[in-house]
Each structure stands twice: as C-alpha cells, then as structure tokens.
Design an enzyme around this catalytic site. Structure first.
Site: not given
Ligand code: NAD
Ligand code: DAU
Length: 355
Positions: A133-135, A159, A163
């Site tokens: 992630t970019d975080e 989180y 990561k």
């Molecule tokens: P998600 O939470 O939707 O899915 C995670 C999946 O991993 C689920 O299916 C869960 O059951 C599985 N899982 C959790 N723990 C596990 C374990 N110990 N063993 C096997 N499976 C397990 O997450 P996502 O949003 O699809 O993100 C996927 C990946 O991409 C993560 O590594 C996250 O950090 C990264 N990422 C997410 C975003 C985003 O915006 N969602 C952005 C950048 C990177």
């Molecule tokens: O940047 C990549 C990341 O983006 C991933 O690594 C994470 O897995 C993914 O969950 C996401 O993180 P964020 O914290 O940015 O996503 P979230 O959707 O939780 O929140 C997006 C923005 O919106 C953040 O600034 C918090 C805000 N927010 C979120 C929720 C759920 C609100 O204002 N209200 C809300 O109810």
C-alpha cells in the site's frame, strides 16, 4: 502452469482471480482464511471451473502452504492476504500484527523452502509478488510531491506499520536469500465486490438505505483513487516484466478530497436512483469525530511503472465511479448477502480445502 494467490476471496484478490481466469489459461490456487473480509459469493461464477482451486487456510500455516506448493508447483505466488482496514487496526491491532507480519514471514519461509528445491530453470522463472500500500510512506501536506519509490517509510497507523514491516521482510528475503520478489505499493482502490466498511461502498449503500453518510473530521483528507481492475492489470504487468527486488508504485492520478468523493457519489445516485421524496442524497452527509492519527493526504507518482513497464490506468475517477455505482445497483444479491451477514455462511458451500 499454475499460480498461487493468497487472499483471493477479498476485494482486490477476488477481482484479480476473476480477471486472471479470463485472461490466462493457467490454474489459480486461491488460499484464503475467510475472515470477515473474505466472501465466497464474489467467486460464485467460478463454481465448477476446474482452473480455480479454493483452499480455506491461513498464510501463517507454514505446513499447509508448503504442502500446497509441493502439490501444485506454482510458477508464482501473489500475496494479497492481509487485514486491510485502518479503523479496525486502531480498535484491535493484534490481527494485523499476526497476519500482515507473522503471516507474511511464514509465507515467505514456506515459499523459500519450495523455491530452494526447484530445478534451476524453474527457480529462475519463479516470482513472489507482494501486494502492498501507499500508506507505508505516511502522510503528505498539500504541496508535497506525490510518493515515489524512494520516499522514506513513515507509517502512521497500526495497519500501515504492519504492511511496512511486511514489505521489509519481503525485501530482506530477496537480499539475504535471493528469493525473486516484486513489491507493489498502491493507492486507494474502489470498484465491484468492495466490502462496505470502506468509504466508497459504505457511502453508496448507506445512501440507498437512507442512513447517514459519515465524514471523518472536515472531510478534506485527500486520497488517490484507482479502479480495482486497473490495480489488477498493474499487478499482472509487474509479474510479467518487473525487475526482481524492485518496488513499483501504482496509482490512478485521481487525487480527491473525501467530501468531494462523497458529493460525487450522491450526485450520481440522484441521477440514477432519485429519491421518491425529492430530497438529495447529500442531505444524509453527517460530520463525525475524526479517525485518530488520520493521514491527511496520499498521492502516488506512478511514473516508474509507466516508464519501465508501459502501464497506465484505463479508468478515470469519473468513469470508474459510475461503473462502481452501477455495479452496486445491479448486484443486489451480493449486496444483500454482505449487509445481512449471510455471506459468512460458507460452510457447506461447494468449496473445500484441497488437501
Ligand atoms: P480485503 O480485506 O478485502 O481482503 C483480504 C483477504 O485476505 C480476505 O479475503 C481475507 O479473508 C484474507 N485473509 C486475511 N487474513 C488471512 C490469512 N491470515 N491467511 C489467508 N487469507 C487471509 O483486502 P483488499 O482491500 O482486497 O486488499 C488486498 C491487499 O491489497 C492487502 O494486502 C492490502 O493491504 C493491499 N492494498 C489494498 C488497497 C485498498 O484500497 N483496498 C490498496 C493498496 C493495497
Ligand atoms: O491507500 C491505500 C489504502 O486505502 C489501503 O492500503 C487500505 O487497505 C484501504 O482500506 C484504504 O485505506 P483508507 O483508510 O484510505 O480507506 P477508507 O475507505 O477506510 O477511508 C478513505 C478515507 O475516507 C479516509 O480518509 C477515511 C475517510 N472515511 C472513511 C470511512 C469508512 C470517512 O470519512 N468516513 C468513513 O465512514
């Protein structure tokens, strides 16, 4: 040929598996623990597809992973599995440490054991791709340049710290043991099958059910948004042509303040699903207490990926958000199961542990 994907019942992993099976003739072994974020409904269209092998299990279970590797002999492992929600990491960081750090460590060790035993040509061709992630780079102020691959790691939430730790482990397994790794650091994804604890699906579903739309703090936090299938295409490209040991930032060139994102969703819903009483969805917006330690701005410089591997996103935010909203309106069964919790009744579904 076979690839092993971990976390392929989650949001991004699920989209990746669905796309992969359309675009390649290889088999996917999909290892997922099915936490609250894992949803087999996302993979329902793959029932009976013998190129998709679902395995219910934990990346931290080294014995299981080692057995799967020696049984299926994949040419690549792509690690999506993680605890991914920042708010949950604030309330309970333990699972994040366990899966994102200890789990990645165990996965790396199982993969190293398998890779060590491969014949030289298979060893050369093997890849371990870690999805991150970019975080990990922390937060930017308004005028800072977007994150590039040389930015320091400065994670601010449990989180992002977990990561960041996993990225460091992956890097070390390359430098110390020679494991052929690639890492991608991506911005905020959105699109189909997104669990409605995250901003965009939460706002779409809360709006439609007449609930409040919670905005943390002043809503001026900025995120870069990438349509999930563009993230999947970037991962495929890095897997295909990425330089070993390198990291690639992936982003959408779509920086938006949260409040603007929410207003955009409301305006599209006003157009596609106008409310019977004539009121506007934006009337449901409510400002709530800010997230502790809330990062102010993320922005990604994805030029390395474009320059070296020719990748660019296909969607703008405007096209991607319309597709996403239309998907949620058209996929009421998936939405109903996820909001009622019925999606967790996976025991007894056709998928079984493959050992
Ligand atoms: P998600 O939470 O939707 O899915 C995670 C999946 O991993 C689920 O299916 C869960 O059951 C599985 N899982 C959790 N723990 C596990 C374990 N110990 N063993 C096997 N499976 C397990 O997450 P996502 O949003 O699809 O993100 C996927 C990946 O991409 C993560 O590594 C996250 O950090 C990264 N990422 C997410 C975003 C985003 O915006 N969602 C952005 C950048 C990177
Ligand atoms: O940047 C990549 C990341 O983006 C991933 O690594 C994470 O897995 C993914 O969950 C996401 O993180 P964020 O914290 O940015 O996503 P979230 O959707 O939780 O929140 C997006 C923005 O919106 C953040 O600034 C918090 C805000 N927010 C979120 C929720 C759920 C609100 O204002 N209200 C809300 O109810």
């Amino acid at each position: 040929m076979t690839i092993l994907v971990s976390g392929g019942a989650g949001f991004i992993g699920g989209n990746f598996v669905l796309d992969w099976l359309v675009q390649h003739d290889e088999t996917v072994v999909n290892l997922d623990k099915l936490t609250y974020a894992g949803n087999l409904d996302t993979l329902q269209g793959l029932r009976g597809n013998n190129r998709h092998v679902f395995v219910h299990g934990d990346i931290g279970d080294r014995e299981l992973v080692s057995d799967l590797l020696s049984m299926h002999r994949p040419r690549a492992v792509i690690n999506f599995a993680a605890e991914s929600h920042v708010d949950r990491s604030i309330h309970g960081p333990g699972d994040f440490i366990q899966t994102n750090i200890v789990g990645t460590f165990n996965l790396l060790e199982a993969v190293r054991g398998y890779w060590d035993g491969l014949a030289e040509d298979e060893k050369q061709g093997f890849r371990f791709l870690h999805v991150s992630t970019d975080e990990v780079y922390g937060t930017l102020s308004k005028d800072d340049a977007p994150f590039n691959e040389l930015n320091r790691y400065e994670p601010n939430s449990p989180y992002s710290a977990s990561k960041a730790a996993s990225d460091h482990l992956v890097r070390a397994w390359h430098h110390t043991y020679g494991l052929p790794v690639l890492t991608t650091n991506c911005s905020n994804n959105y699109g189909p099958y997104h669990f409605p604890e995250k901003l965009i699906p939460l706002v779409i579903l809360n709006a439609l059910s007449g609930k409040s739309l919670p905005i943390y703090g002043d809503g001026q936090q900025i995120r870069d948004w990438l349509y999930v299938r563009d993230h999947c295409s970037a991962i495929r490209r890095v897997l295909e042509a990425g330089k070993l040991g390198e990291t690639y930032n992936v982003g959408g060139w779509n920086e938006k303040p949260n409040l603007e994102v929410v207003h955009t969703i409301c305006a599209i819903l006003d157009e596609l699903r106008p409310k019977a009483d004539g009121s506007r969805y934006s009337d449901q917006i409510t400002f709530v207490r800010d997230r502790p330690g809330h990062d102010r701005r993320y922005a990604i410089d994805a030029r390395k990926l474009e320059r070296e591997l020719g990748w660019r996103p296909a969607e703008t935010f405007e096209t991607g958000i319309r597709k996403t909203i239309a998907w949620y309106l058209d996929n009421q069964d998936w939405v109903r199961n996820v909001t009622s919790g019925a999606y967790r009744e996976w025991v007894g579904k056709q998928y079984e542990v493959e050992l």
